[in-house]
Every structure is written in structure tokens, then in C-alpha cells.
Design a protein around this motif. Sequence first.
Motif, PDB file in Angstrom:
ATOM      1  N   ALA A  54      -2.131  -2.151  -0.938  1.00 38.09           N
ATOM      2  CA  ALA A  54      -0.801  -1.690  -0.502  1.00 38.09           C
ATOM      3  C   ALA A  54      -0.902  -0.634   0.604  1.00 38.09           C
ATOM      4  O   ALA A  54      -0.116  -0.643   1.558  1.00 38.09           O
ATOM      5  CB  ALA A  54      -0.045  -1.135  -1.701  1.00 38.09           C
ATOM      6  N   GLY A  55      -1.893   0.245   0.508  1.00 36.27           N
ATOM      7  CA  GLY A  55      -2.040   1.306   1.518  1.00 36.27           C
ATOM      8  C   GLY A  55      -2.292   0.716   2.900  1.00 36.27           C
ATOM      9  O   GLY A  55      -1.798   1.231   3.913  1.00 36.27           O
TER      10      GLY A  55
ATOM     11  N   ILE B 125       2.337  -5.033  -8.505  1.00 33.81           N
ATOM     12  CA  ILE B 125       3.034  -3.755  -8.358  1.00 33.81           C
ATOM     13  C   ILE B 125       2.030  -2.696  -7.915  1.00 33.81           C
ATOM     14  O   ILE B 125       0.965  -2.539  -8.519  1.00 33.81           O
ATOM     15  CB  ILE B 125       3.706  -3.349  -9.689  1.00 33.81           C
ATOM     16  N   ASP B 126       2.358  -1.989  -6.852  1.00 37.78           N
ATOM     17  CA  ASP B 126       1.498  -0.911  -6.359  1.00 37.78           C
ATOM     18  C   ASP B 126       1.648   0.274  -7.301  1.00 37.78           C
ATOM     19  O   ASP B 126       2.741   0.821  -7.466  1.00 37.78           O
ATOM     20  CB  ASP B 126       1.940  -0.558  -4.922  1.00 37.78           C
TER      21      ASP B 126
ATOM     22  N   GLU C 203       6.175  -0.308  -6.282  1.00 37.88           N
ATOM     23  CA  GLU C 203       6.816  -1.358  -5.473  1.00 37.88           C
ATOM     24  C   GLU C 203       5.970  -2.638  -5.437  1.00 37.88           C
ATOM     25  O   GLU C 203       4.748  -2.586  -5.565  1.00 37.88           O
ATOM     26  CB  GLU C 203       7.002  -0.858  -4.034  1.00 37.88           C
ATOM     27  N   TYR C 204       6.665  -3.768  -5.222  1.00 34.91           N
ATOM     28  CA  TYR C 204       5.956  -5.046  -5.162  1.00 34.91           C
ATOM     29  C   TYR C 204       5.335  -5.276  -3.787  1.00 34.91           C
ATOM     30  O   TYR C 204       6.006  -5.100  -2.763  1.00 34.91           O
ATOM     31  CB  TYR C 204       6.920  -6.206  -5.438  1.00 34.91           C
TER      32      TYR C 204
ATOM     33  N   ILE D 241       9.489  -8.051  -1.519  1.00 33.58           N
ATOM     34  CA  ILE D 241       8.154  -7.477  -1.282  1.00 33.58           C
ATOM     35  C   ILE D 241       8.195  -6.485  -0.122  1.00 33.58           C
ATOM     36  O   ILE D 241       9.047  -6.568   0.752  1.00 33.58           O
ATOM     37  CB  ILE D 241       7.098  -8.582  -0.998  1.00 33.58           C
ATOM     38  N   LYS D 242       7.245  -5.538  -0.174  1.00 36.13           N
ATOM     39  CA  LYS D 242       7.250  -4.450   0.809  1.00 36.13           C
ATOM     40  C   LYS D 242       6.516  -4.777   2.101  1.00 36.13           C
ATOM     41  O   LYS D 242       6.557  -4.004   3.056  1.00 36.13           O
ATOM     42  CB  LYS D 242       6.624  -3.186   0.175  1.00 36.13           C
ATOM     43  N   ASN D 243       5.833  -5.927   2.132  1.00 38.80           N
ATOM     44  CA  ASN D 243       5.052  -6.276   3.327  1.00 38.80           C
ATOM     45  C   ASN D 243       5.960  -6.464   4.545  1.00 38.80           C
ATOM     46  O   ASN D 243       7.130  -6.831   4.383  1.00 38.80           O
ATOM     47  CB  ASN D 243       4.315  -7.617   3.113  1.00 38.80           C
TER      48      ASN D 243
END
Length: 458
Positions: free
Chosen positions: A42-43, A247-248, A253-254, A282-284
Motif C-alpha cells: 500500500a505504501g 486491507i492496509d 483501506e482497501y 480501492i485506493k489505487n
Amino acid sequence: MTKWKLNSWRDKPVKHIPNYNDKEQLNNILKELSSFPPLVFAGETRSLLKNLADVSQGKAFLLQGGDCAESFAEFHPNNIRDFFKIILQMSLVLTVSSNLPVIKVGRIAGQFSKPRSSPTEIKNNIELPSYLGDNINGSEFTNESRKLDPNRLLKAYSQSASTLNLLRAFSQGGFADLNKVHLWNMSFINVNAKNKFKEIEDKVSDSLAFMEACGITSETNRRLRTVNFYTSHEALLLPVEEVMTRIDSTTGEYHNTSAHFLWIGDRTRQLEGGHVEYCKGIKNPIGIKCGPTSDPKEIIKLTEILNPDNDAGKITLIARLGHDKVKSKLPKLIKEIKKAGRNIIWSCDPMHGNTIKSSTGFKTRPFDNILKEVKEFFDVHQAEGTFGGGLHIEMTGQNVTECTGGAQNITDKDLSSRYHTHCDPRLNANQAIELAFLISEEIKKNSHFSKNKIKFAS
Ligand code: PEP
Ligand code: CO
């Protein structure tokens, strides 16, 4: 409105997702995949989002490229190395001549599944299911090969993991060191491109010598010896995207953890469809392919659904209109997006609107039409007071003969000699570098970049 859930896409109509016969076998494999480690973190995805926010403001350029469809047959360390070399070379051309940092995103380490124009293919009066990508079935035209086989998903995961492992080693382990720029050269690059690239190499060497004299070397400065490299693929095969979404733990968050960047294809961007529903949660960063049928109102709505907070860098609109439709379609799209105040990156895919059948029966793309689409894309942006921030291409580091034209003057007759793609024709290494030189010129011409006081090298 119903609440988003990881599987809420399953309640929506979806296109281009194969219907497996053996659901139990599919579910067992999906379960196995769900326990496999994430491929990206995620980072890293958040770093890409920051980089893309810069692109959306004209402070960086997005270069996205790779195979149309990765294949098991072409999986080889040399192919990954040569692909990476071309990305580095193209980036250097763009950075040196336009003074913009280049954000590098590969269509790699997961770009397997394909939407097809027809569910079946007919050859010599035999009709078989279409090839859907190596993680779904085989490209060979036999009954056996075209069967949907969920085991292929495991092989694709493993190939993606080892591809990414090598790419991480190349980008962080010294291969991308600017002092090694001469090692990125390839034997088959034609003289013209080689000479032009040599000029760039010389400029880089001069700058490095100057910096060394000031005490800045690649040993003391990480940024001179490493690059950030990100991965992407089309978010098409949702059952797999679902199990690779985690999930991060730091934010709750997804994130899709099978690639940093996902895009929605031109054929699956329906407002009420499952692909949009999945990507909503999703956060991407998300790309949206915009073909000639794109209705500006619908594209605006999509950006609202996928990016309700209008965050910079979250959405990339990838225009793939065709060289003969840019002038008639793009201005309206740009005007409406601008009027609606949507924060987006404009990227140009000059490949998918320019596919034709050659006189020798191959699917090909004339390089001149590709160049024309890119040029017109930049011209229209200049006229509208906006700017092109990215390029999205299908390319390979190999010396293939899939797109006609370019400095090697590949003709219809040459196509059969090294035609290796499993799906759409790709630019070869020479053509990709030639395109990078053209884009550098276009970036330099755009007044947005000069207004922002980006100083260009001569
Ligand atoms: C692709 O990028 O390979 C593709 C299928 O593109 P599009 O959705 O633009 O047709
Ligand atoms: Co394609």
C-alpha cells in the motif's frame, strides 16, 4: 445507494468475465490465491499517487507501457531485462530533453486477461472459444488449449511474483544507476536512434562529472542509482482482483495488491457495471480508457464515482481514439472535463485506435498513424490550453516485427518474420525510442510546461 463491499461487483452486470465450468475448482484456487502474499504494498501505491498528483499538475510525465498480453511462452529474464532497458532509455530521452521527471509504470507482472471482440474464433470452418489471456486459456487453436483452466491463475501469480522480483532488483540494485547508462544499449537499435541516444548519454555523463566535482555521486546519492518502477494491468478478471485486494493495516483501506495502478478497459467502463463498482472501493490510482464512443457526460460521471473527492493523481483518462478521430473527438472531451473541474491526467494511448489487418493477414499498426495520433493529441491540448501528461503504449524490448513502419521500415511482408505477440501488435525497441524522441519535442512545444517555468535543455 448500496454500500460498497469487496464483492459488491458480483451483484452488477459484468462483461468479459469468463464463465468457468468447474466452479468448485475455481473457488478452491481463488481461496488459495487469497492466502498468497501481496505482490505490491500500500505504501508504494501511495507513493505512486503522489507522483501522479505531480503529473496532473504538469510537473512530471507518466510513461506506461508493456505487452498487450503477457504470456507464459515469452517469460524469460532477458525479455524482462530488455523491456526494462527500453523503459529506462525512453525515460532518459524524455527527462533529458524536457526536464520532466518520468513516472515509470509497466503493463507487466499481471497483465494477462484480455477482453475479446468475439467470444469465439473461426479458422478453416472450425469454431473454438476465443483466447482470453494466458491466465485463462491457451492461445493455440485447439480444443484442449482453449479450455478455461483455473490452474493457470496460479501460474500467472507465480510469473508475476518472479517478474516483479527481477524488476525490483533492476530498479534498486544498481542496474538503473545513471553511470551505467551505456549498458542500457541494445545491439539491434538502428544507427539513427543510437546516435541520438549517444548525445543524451554524453549530456548525462557531463552532468554526472559536474555533480561528482561538487561531491554528489551515485554512491552518496540514492536517486542517481535507483529508480521507482510501478506495475499495472487492466482490472478485468474481477474474481482474481477481489482475492488480491487486501486491507492496509496502517489505514484500514482497501488496496489492490496485485498492481500499483489498475485501469478499466474501453469495453468494461459501464457506469452501472461490475468493473466500475469494484474499482470504486480501492485506493489505487485508476485509469479509464476512452475510445471514440466515449460520451463526455459519462466520463465525467465515471470520474465522480471513482474519485468523489476529486483528488489529484487518482484518475488518468487514457484517450485511445485513433489517428483519424482525435481532432473530432478530443476537444469536446477536454472542454467538458475542464468545465466540470475534474482533476485528471490526460494520457495518450496511440495503439488501440490504430489496429488494422495487413495485406498479409496480420493484425498490425502503422507506426506513422501512431505518431500522428500522438502529435494530434498534443496539438489539441495546446489548442485547448491543457497538456498531455502521459503516454500509454504496447511495446517490448525485443526486435519484433509487429507494427509496420518506423526507421527499420517494416513492411506487411516483414511482419511474419518476428511476429510473437499473443494479442495486439507491439512497438519494438527501435519504434519505442523513436516515439520517445517525438514526444520530447511535443512536450517542449506545449506552453503549459514553459509557462510553469520548466526550463528545457537545448
Ligand atoms: C488494452 O489496453 O490492451 C485494451 C484492451 O485496451 P482498450 O480497453 O482500450 O481496448
Ligand atoms: Co491491446
